[in-house]
Design a protein around this motif. Structure first.
Motif, PDB file in Angstrom:
ATOM      1  N   GLU A   1      -5.682  -2.513  -0.621  1.00 40.48           N
ATOM      2  CA  GLU A   1      -5.728  -3.113   0.719  1.00 40.48           C
ATOM      3  C   GLU A   1      -5.857  -4.631   0.641  1.00 40.48           C
ATOM      4  O   GLU A   1      -5.207  -5.365   1.398  1.00 40.48           O
ATOM      5  CB  GLU A   1      -6.888  -2.510   1.515  1.00 40.48           C
TER       6      GLU A   1
ATOM      7  N   SER B   1      -2.557  -6.089  -0.500  1.00 45.13           N
ATOM      8  CA  SER B   1      -1.588  -6.070   0.608  1.00 45.13           C
ATOM      9  C   SER B   1      -1.859  -7.215   1.581  1.00 45.13           C
ATOM     10  O   SER B   1      -0.927  -7.886   2.046  1.00 45.13           O
ATOM     11  CB  SER B   1      -1.653  -4.728   1.347  1.00 45.13           C
ATOM     12  N   GLU B   2      -3.131  -7.427   1.865  1.00 42.28           N
ATOM     13  CA  GLU B   2      -3.510  -8.530   2.761  1.00 42.28           C
ATOM     14  C   GLU B   2      -3.134  -9.872   2.138  1.00 42.28           C
ATOM     15  O   GLU B   2      -2.639 -10.774   2.813  1.00 42.28           O
ATOM     16  CB  GLU B   2      -5.017  -8.472   3.032  1.00 42.28           C
TER      17      GLU B   2
ATOM     18  N   HIS C   1      -9.638  -0.101  -1.988  1.00 41.73           N
ATOM     19  CA  HIS C   1      -9.999  -1.438  -1.499  1.00 41.73           C
ATOM     20  C   HIS C   1      -9.143  -2.509  -2.175  1.00 41.73           C
ATOM     21  O   HIS C   1      -8.686  -3.463  -1.527  1.00 41.73           O
ATOM     22  CB  HIS C   1     -11.485  -1.699  -1.771  1.00 41.73           C
TER      23      HIS C   1
ATOM     24  N   ALA D   1       0.835  -1.205   0.000  1.00 40.18           N
ATOM     25  CA  ALA D   1       0.000   0.000   0.000  1.00 40.18           C
ATOM     26  C   ALA D   1       0.870   1.255   0.000  1.00 40.18           C
ATOM     27  O   ALA D   1       0.565   2.246  -0.682  1.00 40.18           O
ATOM     28  CB  ALA D   1      -0.933   0.002   1.207  1.00 40.18           C
TER      29      ALA D   1
END
Length: 693
Positions: free
Chosen positions: A408, A411-412, A405, A128
């Protein structure tokens, strides 16, 4: 009698599919019309009534900016301030190709070595933050953003994601500090989107313990390779791995793998033996990036230069992999490179923000015509200008939250390696990259036209923005191909639904929607036209999802029918436009869902009201643009369609009233937007000074 009562009285269990009963039911409803709050007055007075029934919102721009900002705004401001303090590193309006390339190299070197911003560490550790830096750098110069992406996302990302510890230990520092400038050599002259069809070969020589990289024909020349023409010292080369066999075949094709190939001497910078490099020349845009073409003739590299995370070759020539097939290895390889699509979708929204800011600020400033003997009015007061720019502004907000979104989720995924997230990110990044970049490309031309003759001046940036961004629709996956990937995944999920399988996160709504939305539309709901109903997020999201579900079911039926006579490939081609529409509809549903979520979660009341207005305009404008689809299946009755159109125009007017605040909330300083006609004060003064007055 109320229409609802009549509906209940006329319906039986079998009536839902009985044509005669359905016609009688609809006729009864026409005879008992539902009153519309928009039909309060004579037609010539409706616009006045619309305009007066709600006061202009008071928007706290600072609070809205906080709602919009990502958590890495601090590093973006550091990038902006660094380049603003260094005039010699700013890209002039007029610059030659060769000078632009050298400037881009100096810009990136200064960012890393002088400003101390080292993006490479964040590619794996904090994606991110990496994408936030990429967005800011692209705002300085799009060529610089792409050059940074080639160095760190593509060349560096290949080493990180497809290599193992030995590769990271050897190459990480050199990539990070820009000693090892690199290329990403995947695309070939004859093969772009079809990566599995590339023809470059890497044949293992067990006698010398080396791979031999060869370009077997001109169609296999690596083409459009960023950093290759001038600066690159290494290339991550994608080639078919060929192993010698003892049978009549002679070699065995193990599929596409990536290899580290030195292309220039680290000290002299001379091209290495067996490697031929040519300049792809002047491009439509992004001329700060040195794209080149590479041909290999028996280039030998050590066996250790195979990036061996998903497949390895031992000293004796034995191949090993944790994945059982060529297709699975190929999917895993490309899956690790999906970050490029994420970055492009995210960066495309940044370009749209800049263009919308320039066009809207100019439209607020520029005055033209007006009532007789009265002052001229702002061109943004004209309905035609609102129609061009206000839905675009609403879309920019919608795309901002959707791509945030995506970043994110990506990244997760990089942290958890969760299989469900991997599939979700693959489909979502393909869809958002295709949809957002196509929308931005069209919008850049609309913004130029909306600014009239002054939009044609190079200093006001629409030309460079349009030309530099245009290729976003092609690289990291051609948009038409990516939308087909989304459609294919939707069809896969559609089959899973009927098998009782688990749906990926992005597709969860299909579990509920396929039964609910494919039943006959409720004729009463189809006629509801109150403003409260049309601005209800549930109605908006239901309408988007209904369309997607309907398209999904109908294309599945068509594919099944045509495959019997045309085969699977022929059937797919026969239904291709239908499939592309399905994919776009699904992505619009995802974008709206994310926008609604962010409206609900916004903590500041004035900001939430502004976002709700933007959300309603985005949703209803999209429904109106495809009103034919809803009318054809009786999802929307004629009177409701008319109400949607009127309300969309009214919402455009309301968004116009806060358009200045909405673009200010993007928090783009004048030295970032740079166009004289977009200056927050003394715009015309800046513009005239630029030409010498």
């Amino acid at each position: 009698m109320e229409p609802t009562d009549l509906n209940q009285r006329n319906r039986t269990d079998d009536d839902e599919f009985h044509p005669t009963a359905r016609r009688i039911q609809r006729l009864s409803l026409h005879l008992t019309p539902v009153p519309s709050p928009l039909d309060r007055t004579h037609p010539e007075l409706q616009a006045l009534t619309c305009a007066s029934r709600a006061a202009k919102l008071n928007v706290d721009t600072k609070s809205l900016t906080v709602c919009m900002r990502g958590k890495h705004r601090d590093v973006q401001e550091k990038v902006f301030e660094f380049f603003n303090s260094r005039p010699e590193l700013q890209t002039p309006v007029e610059i030659s190709k060769d000078d632009h390339r050298e400037l881009c190299m100096r810009q990136l070197l200064a960012l890393v070595r002088e400003a101390g911003i080292k993006p490479f560490r964040y590619v794996a550790e904090d994606p991110a933050k990496y994408f936030a830096i990429l967005e800011a750098v692209g705002s300085v110069d799009m060529s610089l953003g792409i050059k940074m992406g080639v160095q760190y996302s593509l060349w560096g990302g290949t080493v990180l994601n497809l290599g193992t510890k030995k590769h990271k230990d050897k190459y990480y520092d050199g990539i990070d500090n820009l000693e090892y400038w690199g290329c990403f050599a995947m695309t070939e002259l004859h093969h772009g989107s079809n990566v599995q069809g590339i023809q470059t070969v890497a044949t293992f020589d067990p006698i010398t313990d080396e791979f031999i990289i060869d370009t077997p024909n001109d169609g296999a020349i690596k083409w459009w390779i960023g950093n290759a023409a001038v600066h690159g010292k290494f290339a991550s080369v994608f080639a078919k791995l060929m192993l010698p066999t003892h049978d009549t075949k002679g070699v065995s094709d193990m599929g596409v793998h990536a290899f580290i190939v030195p292309v220039r001497d680290l000290k002299t910078h001379k091209t290495l033996p067996g490697i031929e490099i040519h300049d792809c020349g002047h491009k439509i845009g992004l001329n700060g990036v040195d794209n080149g073409a590479l041909r290999f003739c028996s280039v030998r590299i050590p066996r250790d230069n195979l990036l061996n995370r998903f497949g390895d070759v031992a000293r004796d020539g034995k191949y090993t992999s944790s994945l059982p097939s060529i297709n699975k290895r190929f999917a895993a390889t490309l899956g690790e490179l999906v970050g490029g699509r994420v970055g492009l979708a995210y960066s495309s929204v940044s370009v749209l923000k800049v263009a919308a800011t320039i066009a809207i600020r100019y439209s607020l400033l520029r005055q033209q015509f007006g009532p007789p003997k009265q002052p001229e009015v702002s061109i943004l007061d004209y309905q035609s200008q609102q129609h061009k720019l206000m839905p675009m502004l609403a879309s920019t907000y919608a795309f901002h939250f959707a791509t945030l979104h995506l970043v994110e989720t990506y990244s997760e995924m990089k942290k958890s390696h969760d299989e469900q997230l991997v599939g979700d990110v693959h489909a979502l990044s393909a869809g958002l990259k295709a949809y957002v970049t196509s929308y931005t490309a069209k919008s850049l031309s609309i913004c130029r036209e909306a600014c009239g003759g002054h939009g044609y001046a190079a200093v006001n940036r629409f030309g460079s923005l349009r030309n530099d961004h245009d290729i976003f629709q092609t690289f990291e996956g051609d948009n038409t191909v990516l939308l087909q990937q989304v459609a294919a995944d939707l069809l896969k999920q559609y089959k899973e639904k009927f098998r009782g399988g688990t749906l990926a996160v992005t597709w969860n709504y299909l579990r509920e929607s396929m039964n609910t939305y494919l039943s006959q539309p409720n004729p009463v709901t189809a006629r509801w036209e109150s403003e409260d109903h049309l601005r209800d997020p549930k109605f908006q999201l239901d309408a988007f999802r209904y369309r997607t579900s309907r398209l999904l079911q109908s294309v599945a039926v068509r594919l099944n029918k045509h495959s019997k006579t045309l085969g699977s490939f022929g059937a797919w081609n026969r239904c291709l436009n239908h499939l592309l529409t399905l994919a776009e509809s699904h992505i619009e549903s995802v974008i709206l869902a994310k926008l609604i979520e962010n409206v609900k979660s916004c903590p500041d009341a004035s900001s939430q009201a502004a976002l709700k207005l933007v959300c309603d305009l985005y949703a209803l404008d999209r429904i109106w643009n495809d009103i034919g689809t809803y009318r054809n299946v009786d999802y929307v009755a004629p009177n409701k369609a008319k109400a949607i159109h009127k309300l969309t125009e009214y919402l455009s007017f309301q968004v116009r009233n806060i358009a200045g605040e909405l673009v200010d909330a993007f928090d783009l300083p004048d030295y970032v937007t740079r166009a004289p006609i977009a200056m927050q004060s003394e715009a015309y003064s800046q513009y005239t000074q630029y030409v010498g007055f």
